[in-house]
Design a protein around this motif. Structure first.
Motif, PDB file in Angstrom:
ATOM      1  N   PHE A 183       0.676  -1.135   0.041  1.00  0.00           N
ATOM      2  CA  PHE A 183       0.493  -0.032  -0.228  1.00  0.00           C
ATOM      3  C   PHE A 183       0.987   1.787  -0.396  1.00  0.00           C
ATOM      4  O   PHE A 183       1.671   1.036   0.869  1.00  0.00           O
ATOM      5  CB  PHE A 183      -1.084   0.265   0.952  1.00  0.00           C
ATOM      6  N   GLY A 184       0.626   1.800  -1.016  1.00  0.00           N
ATOM      7  CA  GLY A 184       1.312   3.510  -1.347  1.00  0.00           C
ATOM      8  C   GLY A 184       1.087   4.412  -1.629  1.00  0.00           C
ATOM      9  O   GLY A 184      -0.194   4.360  -1.953  1.00  0.00           O
ATOM     10  N   THR A 185       1.382   5.775  -1.461  1.00  0.00           N
ATOM     11  CA  THR A 185       1.085   7.594  -2.195  1.00  0.00           C
ATOM     12  C   THR A 185       2.103   7.536  -1.746  1.00  0.00           C
ATOM     13  O   THR A 185       2.898   8.053  -1.452  1.00  0.00           O
ATOM     14  CB  THR A 185      -0.049   7.347  -1.281  1.00  0.00           C
ATOM     15  N   PRO A 186       2.370   9.008  -3.364  1.00  0.00           N
ATOM     16  CA  PRO A 186       3.350   9.848  -2.898  1.00  0.00           C
ATOM     17  C   PRO A 186       2.834  10.904  -1.712  1.00  0.00           C
ATOM     18  O   PRO A 186       3.978  11.994  -2.167  1.00  0.00           O
ATOM     19  CB  PRO A 186       3.420  10.150  -4.573  1.00  0.00           C
ATOM     20  N   SER A 187       1.720  10.601  -1.608  1.00  0.00           N
ATOM     21  CA  SER A 187       1.491  12.190  -1.324  1.00  0.00           C
ATOM     22  C   SER A 187       0.479  11.954  -0.130  1.00  0.00           C
ATOM     23  O   SER A 187       0.669  12.266   1.118  1.00  0.00           O
ATOM     24  CB  SER A 187       0.752  13.459  -1.858  1.00  0.00           C
ATOM     25  N   TRP A 188      -0.907  11.572  -0.253  1.00  0.00           N
ATOM     26  CA  TRP A 188      -1.769  11.187   0.320  1.00  0.00           C
ATOM     27  C   TRP A 188      -3.245  10.416   0.127  1.00  0.00           C
ATOM     28  O   TRP A 188      -3.239  10.633  -1.763  1.00  0.00           O
ATOM     29  CB  TRP A 188      -1.773  12.392   0.693  1.00  0.00           C
ATOM     30  N   ALA A 189      -3.340   9.629   0.490  1.00  0.00           N
ATOM     31  CA  ALA A 189      -4.904   8.643  -0.099  1.00  0.00           C
ATOM     32  C   ALA A 189      -5.546   8.677   0.819  1.00  0.00           C
ATOM     33  O   ALA A 189      -5.079   8.381   2.206  1.00  0.00           O
ATOM     34  CB  ALA A 189      -4.366   7.424  -0.837  1.00  0.00           C
ATOM     35  N   ARG A 190      -7.402   8.376   0.603  1.00  0.00           N
ATOM     36  CA  ARG A 190      -7.897   7.709   1.303  1.00  0.00           C
ATOM     37  C   ARG A 190      -9.124   7.212   0.698  1.00  0.00           C
ATOM     38  O   ARG A 190      -9.907   7.321  -0.059  1.00  0.00           O
ATOM     39  CB  ARG A 190      -9.095   9.389   1.802  1.00  0.00           C
ATOM     40  N   PHE A 191      -9.101   5.656   0.623  1.00  0.00           N
ATOM     41  CA  PHE A 191     -10.197   5.180   0.362  1.00  0.00           C
ATOM     42  C   PHE A 191     -11.042   4.054   0.967  1.00  0.00           C
ATOM     43  O   PHE A 191     -11.316   4.653   2.430  1.00  0.00           O
ATOM     44  CB  PHE A 191      -9.569   4.264  -0.270  1.00  0.00           C
ATOM     45  N   LEU A 192     -12.534   4.469   0.757  1.00  0.00           N
ATOM     46  CA  LEU A 192     -13.024   3.028   1.401  1.00  0.00           C
ATOM     47  C   LEU A 192     -12.760   1.669   1.192  1.00  0.00           C
ATOM     48  O   LEU A 192     -12.732   1.394  -0.234  1.00  0.00           O
ATOM     49  CB  LEU A 192     -14.285   3.203   0.831  1.00  0.00           C
ATOM     50  N   TYR A 193     -12.644   0.971   2.042  1.00  0.00           N
ATOM     51  CA  TYR A 193     -12.264  -0.869   1.728  1.00  0.00           C
ATOM     52  C   TYR A 193     -13.483  -1.412   1.853  1.00  0.00           C
ATOM     53  O   TYR A 193     -13.936  -1.052   3.152  1.00  0.00           O
ATOM     54  CB  TYR A 193     -11.277  -0.930   2.451  1.00  0.00           C
TER      55      TYR A 193
END
Length: 205
Positions: A183-193
């Motif tokens: 799991f990664g991001t270059p800045s920010w991430a928000r998600f529903l799983y």
């Protein structure tokens, strides 16, 4: 042009030590900005014209609610909450969701990962659902369950042996059981799983 106050603006203000943000009249405050402000303890002071109607909830928030409701409805028969269903629809108000620090090992030093389950086996659902946010960085994870991810904000990078899959707001990703990813991001991430089964932690022990 009307200015929009986003979750990124809230995070920047919080990082600078600000605990209040003034939103001038006419500023569009996104639903995600309000959620982020609540999570970080930042107060939004929005000027509303006298007699002006209250703006409806953001489309992203409505989409999240629709997905959660659909997930739960998939396992029932008949009318919602009606005879033969065994249980009614479980409604989660995104405005009341509070994410907690991620308790599993893996995130890099300095990377902030927060998550919360909003639907669990305790609700009588065969699958679980929740929210996860992460800041810049990545960490390894092997799924002992099937998972669908709906990207709400930012850029979610799912690393696999075949390369990296990038999810952006509105994208849906499916990760099958047994897959080793990052799991990664270059800045920010928000998600529903959404995971299946709901009690995957108990099933994997």
């Amino acid at each position: 042009m009307r200015r929009a106050l986003t979750a990124a603006d809230v995070r920047t203000a919080a990082a600078a030590g600000r605990r209040e943000i003034d939103a001038p009249r006419g500023t569009i405050v996104t639903a995600l900005a309000r959620d982020t402000a609540r999570e970080l303890g930042v107060t939004l002071r929005q000027q509303v014209p006298t007699g002006a109607p209250v703006a409806p909830s953001g489309s992203l928030e409505q989409e999240v609610r629709r997905i959660v409701t659909t997930v739960l409805g998939a396992g029932t028969a008949g009318a919602v909450g009606g005879p033969g269903t065994g249980r009614g629809v479980r409604h989660v108000d995104a405005r009341d969701v509070r994410l907690e620090p991620f308790t599993h090992p893996g995130p890099e030093p300095g990377q902030e990962v927060r998550a919360v389950d909003v639907i669990t086996a305790a609700d009588g659902a065969p699958m679980a659902a929740g929210f996860l946010t992460l800041t810049r960085g990545c960490f390894p994870w092997t799924l002992t369950y099937d998972e669908v991810q709906y990207v709400i904000e930012g850029e979610l990078h799912i690393g696999t042996h075949d390369g990296t899959v990038v999810g952006r707001p509105g994208d849906v990703l499916y990760v099958p059981k047994g897959t080793a990813i990052t799991f990664g991001t270059p800045s920010w991430a928000r998600f529903l799983y959404v995971t299946y089964p709901a009690d995957w932690e108990a099933s994997s022990t």
